[in-house]
Design a protein around this motif. Sequence first.
Motif, PDB file in Angstrom:
ATOM      1  N   ALA A  97      12.643   4.838 -13.627  1.00 35.07           N
ATOM      2  CA  ALA A  97      13.824   5.289 -12.898  1.00 35.07           C
ATOM      3  C   ALA A  97      14.937   4.303 -13.228  1.00 35.07           C
ATOM      4  CB  ALA A  97      13.545   5.325 -11.400  1.00 35.07           C
ATOM      5  N   PHE A  98      16.117   4.564 -12.733  1.00 31.70           N
ATOM      6  CA  PHE A  98      17.248   3.678 -12.993  1.00 31.70           C
ATOM      7  C   PHE A  98      17.909   3.293 -11.683  1.00 31.70           C
ATOM      8  CE2 PHE A  98      16.600   6.102 -16.830  1.00 31.70           C
ATOM      9  CZ  PHE A  98      16.714   5.132 -17.824  1.00 31.70           C
ATOM     10  N   ARG A  99      18.424   2.075 -11.655  1.00 38.03           N
ATOM     11  CA  ARG A  99      19.125   1.663 -10.448  1.00 38.03           C
ATOM     12  C   ARG A  99      20.326   0.795 -10.799  1.00 38.03           C
ATOM     13  NH1 ARG A  99      15.162  -2.559  -7.201  1.00 38.03           N
ATOM     14  NH2 ARG A  99      16.339  -4.469  -7.638  1.00 38.03           N
ATOM     15  N   CYS A 100      21.330   0.876  -9.951  1.00 35.16           N
ATOM     16  CA  CYS A 100      22.550   0.087 -10.106  1.00 35.16           C
ATOM     17  C   CYS A 100      22.534  -1.022  -9.065  1.00 35.16           C
ATOM     18  CB  CYS A 100      23.777   0.973  -9.932  1.00 35.16           C
ATOM     19  SG  CYS A 100      25.355   0.090 -10.121  1.00 35.16           S
ATOM     20  N   ASP A 101      22.486  -2.267  -9.521  1.00 33.65           N
ATOM     21  CA  ASP A 101      22.469  -3.424  -8.632  1.00 33.65           C
ATOM     22  C   ASP A 101      23.854  -4.050  -8.575  1.00 33.65           C
ATOM     23  OD1 ASP A 101      19.975  -4.064  -7.294  1.00 33.65           O
ATOM     24  OD2 ASP A 101      19.093  -4.126  -9.303  1.00 33.65           O
ATOM     25  N   VAL A 102      24.111  -4.786  -7.482  1.00 33.02           N
ATOM     26  CA  VAL A 102      25.421  -5.400  -7.296  1.00 33.02           C
ATOM     27  C   VAL A 102      25.281  -6.810  -6.743  1.00 33.02           C
ATOM     28  CG1 VAL A 102      26.603  -3.205  -6.896  1.00 33.02           C
ATOM     29  CG2 VAL A 102      25.633  -4.454  -4.955  1.00 33.02           C
ATOM     30  N   ALA A 103      26.307  -7.611  -6.991  1.00 36.60           N
ATOM     31  CA  ALA A 103      26.408  -8.934  -6.407  1.00 36.60           C
ATOM     32  C   ALA A 103      26.963  -8.813  -4.989  1.00 36.60           C
ATOM     33  CB  ALA A 103      27.325  -9.805  -7.263  1.00 36.60           C
ATOM     34  N   THR A 163       0.826  -1.206   0.000  1.00 36.71           N
ATOM     35  CA  THR A 163       0.000   0.000   0.000  1.00 36.71           C
ATOM     36  C   THR A 163       0.864   1.260   0.000  1.00 36.71           C
ATOM     37  OG1 THR A 163      -0.161  -0.134   2.411  1.00 36.71           O
ATOM     38  CG2 THR A 163      -1.932  -1.153   1.126  1.00 36.71           C
ATOM     39  N   SER A 164       2.065   1.161   0.529  1.00 32.78           N
ATOM     40  CA  SER A 164       3.045   2.247   0.475  1.00 32.78           C
ATOM     41  C   SER A 164       4.426   1.627   0.415  1.00 32.78           C
ATOM     42  CB  SER A 164       2.953   3.165   1.699  1.00 32.78           C
ATOM     43  OG  SER A 164       1.718   3.864   1.727  1.00 32.78           O
ATOM     44  N   LEU A 165       5.307   2.230  -0.384  1.00 33.55           N
ATOM     45  CA  LEU A 165       6.674   1.744  -0.530  1.00 33.55           C
ATOM     46  C   LEU A 165       7.604   2.838  -0.017  1.00 33.55           C
ATOM     47  CD1 LEU A 165       7.814  -0.914  -1.653  1.00 33.55           C
ATOM     48  CD2 LEU A 165       8.197   0.262  -3.821  1.00 33.55           C
ATOM     49  N   TYR A 166       8.261   2.574   1.111  1.00 33.38           N
ATOM     50  CA  TYR A 166       9.086   3.584   1.760  1.00 33.38           C
ATOM     51  C   TYR A 166      10.559   3.484   1.364  1.00 33.38           C
ATOM     52  CZ  TYR A 166       4.938   4.081   4.661  1.00 33.38           C
ATOM     53  OH  TYR A 166       3.651   4.280   5.089  1.00 33.38           O
ATOM     54  N   ALA A 167      10.993   2.304   0.967  1.00 37.26           N
ATOM     55  CA  ALA A 167      12.378   2.107   0.527  1.00 37.26           C
ATOM     56  C   ALA A 167      12.398   0.942  -0.442  1.00 37.26           C
ATOM     57  CB  ALA A 167      13.290   1.815   1.715  1.00 37.26           C
ATOM     58  N   GLU A 168      13.215   1.054  -1.490  1.00 36.73           N
ATOM     59  CA  GLU A 168      13.371  -0.046  -2.453  1.00 36.73           C
ATOM     60  C   GLU A 168      14.751   0.058  -3.094  1.00 36.73           C
ATOM     61  OE1 GLU A 168      13.424   1.030  -5.764  1.00 36.73           O
ATOM     62  OE2 GLU A 168      12.991   3.069  -5.106  1.00 36.73           O
ATOM     63  N   GLY A 169      15.050  -0.886  -3.981  1.00 39.92           N
ATOM     64  CA  GLY A 169      16.407  -1.054  -4.461  1.00 39.92           C
ATOM     65  C   GLY A 169      17.049   0.170  -5.073  1.00 39.92           C
ATOM     66  N   SER A 170      16.286   1.017  -5.762  1.00 36.60           N
ATOM     67  CA  SER A 170      16.901   2.168  -6.422  1.00 36.60           C
ATOM     68  C   SER A 170      17.353   3.230  -5.423  1.00 36.60           C
ATOM     69  CB  SER A 170      15.921   2.790  -7.432  1.00 36.60           C
ATOM     70  OG  SER A 170      14.796   3.320  -6.764  1.00 36.60           O
ATOM     71  N   ARG A 171      16.907   3.134  -4.180  1.00 34.91           N
ATOM     72  CA  ARG A 171      17.317   4.103  -3.163  1.00 34.91           C
ATOM     73  C   ARG A 171      18.444   3.574  -2.277  1.00 34.91           C
ATOM     74  NH1 ARG A 171      11.204   5.777  -1.112  1.00 34.91           N
ATOM     75  NH2 ARG A 171      10.238   5.762  -3.188  1.00 34.91           N
ATOM     76  N   TRP A 172      18.779   2.298  -2.423  1.00 39.63           N
ATOM     77  CA  TRP A 172      19.822   1.696  -1.591  1.00 39.63           C
ATOM     78  C   TRP A 172      21.196   2.142  -2.067  1.00 39.63           C
ATOM     79  CZ3 TRP A 172      23.858  -1.751  -2.419  1.00 39.63           C
ATOM     80  CH2 TRP A 172      24.403  -2.321  -1.265  1.00 39.63           C
ATOM     81  N   ARG A 173      22.106   2.402  -1.129  1.00 44.61           N
ATOM     82  CA  ARG A 173      23.434   2.902  -1.470  1.00 44.61           C
ATOM     83  C   ARG A 173      24.520   2.034  -0.844  1.00 44.61           C
ATOM     84  NH1 ARG A 173      20.602   4.916  -4.602  1.00 44.61           N
ATOM     85  NH2 ARG A 173      20.117   7.143  -4.895  1.00 44.61           N
TER      86      ARG A 173
END
Length: 339
Positions: free
Chosen positions: A227-233, A142-152
């Motif tokens: 949006a764009f996100r950078c993922d890592v292993a 119902t609400s998304l407060y954090a997800e992968g594109s915001r992770w650093r």
Amino acid sequence: MLDPVTASELDLALVHALQVRPRASWTDLAPLLGATAVTLARRWERLTEEGLAWVSAVPGPAFTHSGCTAFVFLRCAPAARERLAAHVAELPEAVTVELLAPGRADLMLDVLAPDLGTMHRFVDEELAALPDVLDMECVFATSLYAEGSRWRLGSLDASQLSVLGRPRTVDGAGTPLTDLSALDRALLDALVRDGRTRLTELADLTGTSAATARRRLNRLTTAGVTAFRCDVAPAVSGLPVSVTFRGHAPANDVNRLHRTLATLPECRLLAAVTGAANVLATYWLRDIGAVQQRETAACAHLPALHITERALGTRTVKRMGHLLDGAGRRTGIRPIRPW
């Protein structure tokens, strides 16, 4: 054990920079990172070829207005776990597929659909009909407060981050998803595969000009469609353990999640969801011993939160459309098309 030489300090800084500005040019990043543009391009090429890092297009803020996000927990026979995970990973709606340690569920899926009707058809008619599925639970975000594109990753210092600038915030109230043209969808499909595809390549792939590709892409990002996100292993993040907490908090406290649980280190996903357990949070951790520490910290930040379930991830088979091996390195792609 992770190989400490897999990613150098420059690699880590480069990944963090691309998490902030995923499509930044190597020329723009070179002064910030103290390396030449050629060196950065070569480093990124190695990281992507080895499946250690990648940039891709993902749904933007506009998706929360008309799209639908669900988390599905599947239970199956122990012998069917790998087979079911491989089968579900081929389905574009299941954008992320994670195998869980034995417990109430064997698999956790992140499912995206353009609307509620499409979501119901996929879950009720396609997933539920799979012969290996013994039981299923579906909860909706119902609400998304954090997800992968915001992770650093946390490799850049404050001065470097100030040079990069703050990511542009978009409220997502722009172009409705239904207004996307065939060209828009072709651009998105190419960028899902490689979010750093150059405008000239996008033009060739979609049969248009570079100027048109630039204009349409700017429209899609400004409207919050993508949006764009950078993922890592894990070899890059140094965080090989994934744990998902489910819990209950009073309705008034749920609205505080972005100021409490989302600020904790290693928070990868945080959502308010339907069901008795109305909070779902995923953290990436250094070891299993950190699971209890993270739960304790979460409850300290939000005392009214009652954790009801702890699901430990044993392997991510697919993350936002990208197939991963047992070490979490990208090996292929099954493009997502939630728009």
